[in-house]
Enzyme design. Structure first.
Site, PDB file in Angstrom:
ATOM      1  N   GLY A 198       0.835  -1.196   0.000  1.00 34.32           N
ATOM      2  CA  GLY A 198       0.000   0.000   0.000  1.00 34.32           C
ATOM      3  C   GLY A 198       0.863   1.237   0.000  1.00 34.32           C
ATOM      4  N   CYS A 199       0.374   2.268   0.616  1.00 32.98           N
ATOM      5  CA  CYS A 199       1.096   3.533   0.674  1.00 32.98           C
ATOM      6  C   CYS A 199       2.432   3.348   1.399  1.00 32.98           C
ATOM      7  CB  CYS A 199       0.235   4.560   1.413  1.00 32.98           C
ATOM      8  SG  CYS A 199       1.054   6.138   1.653  1.00 32.98           S
TER       9      CYS A 199
END
Length: 177
Positions: free
Chosen positions: A9-10
């Site tokens: 993800g981020c």
């Protein structure tokens, strides 16, 4: 030193958690897994480069087991959602592990097997050879510590830090930044 390149993800989330783990010597947010050389954040965010937001983590296995680094990875992101982490959607937010050799590939495969005890057989984490890791722009490095008032930091990243601290207390560095 052992180095892993992980995408979950981020990259701000992984960066923030791993900066707080004892014996992590270096961490850098960046991009890998795509075709465009020297991509920018705007290019990667478009979802057209094939790159994932990832972190490059170096640690000393004499001080912290590799299993801790990898088990933490599977704790702080959801490896069952394809190209998505929460509201972050696109291939740039996929779950992936990028290996440098066959030994590291085997270590990553063993970590996925351990993670299946928690997540079941739904894990979609890619295990791919590492090509080139491109460091992200300076403002992405250590983002959480530099932007503590940011809403994303308090709503998305802080709970991951709390979870890591709870589950990996003996490896957590209270004063890390």
């Amino acid at each position: 030193m052992t180095t892993y390149v992980l995408a979950g993800g981020c990259f701000w989330c992984l960066d923030a958690v791993y900066r707080r783990i004892r014996s992590v010597a270096h961490i850098s947010s960046g991009y890998t897994g795509g075709d465009l050389p020297y991509p920018t954040y705007d290019q990667v965010s478009s979802g057209t480069t094939g790159h994932a937001e990832a972190v490059h983590i170096s640690f000393d296995e004499r001080e912290i087991p590799a299993d801790v680094i990898l088990d933490l990875f599977f704790l702080i992101h959801d490896p069952t959602t394809l190209n998505r982490q929460g509201n972050d959607v696109g291939t740039q937010y996929r779950s992936a592990m990028f290996y440098i050799d066959d030994d590291q590939k085997a270590v990553f495969e063993a970590a996925v097997k351990r993670a299946k005890k928690h997540w079941g057989d739904k894990i979609v984490t890619e295990i791919k050879p590492l090509d080139t890791f491109y460091p992200a722009e300076d403002y992405h490095q250590d983002y959480f510590n530099k932007n503590p008032g940011n809403g994303y930091c308090s709503i998305v990243i802080e709970p991951k830090i709390v979870k890591a601290r709870s589950e990996f207390k003996q490896w957590y560095e209270e004063d890390a930044s």
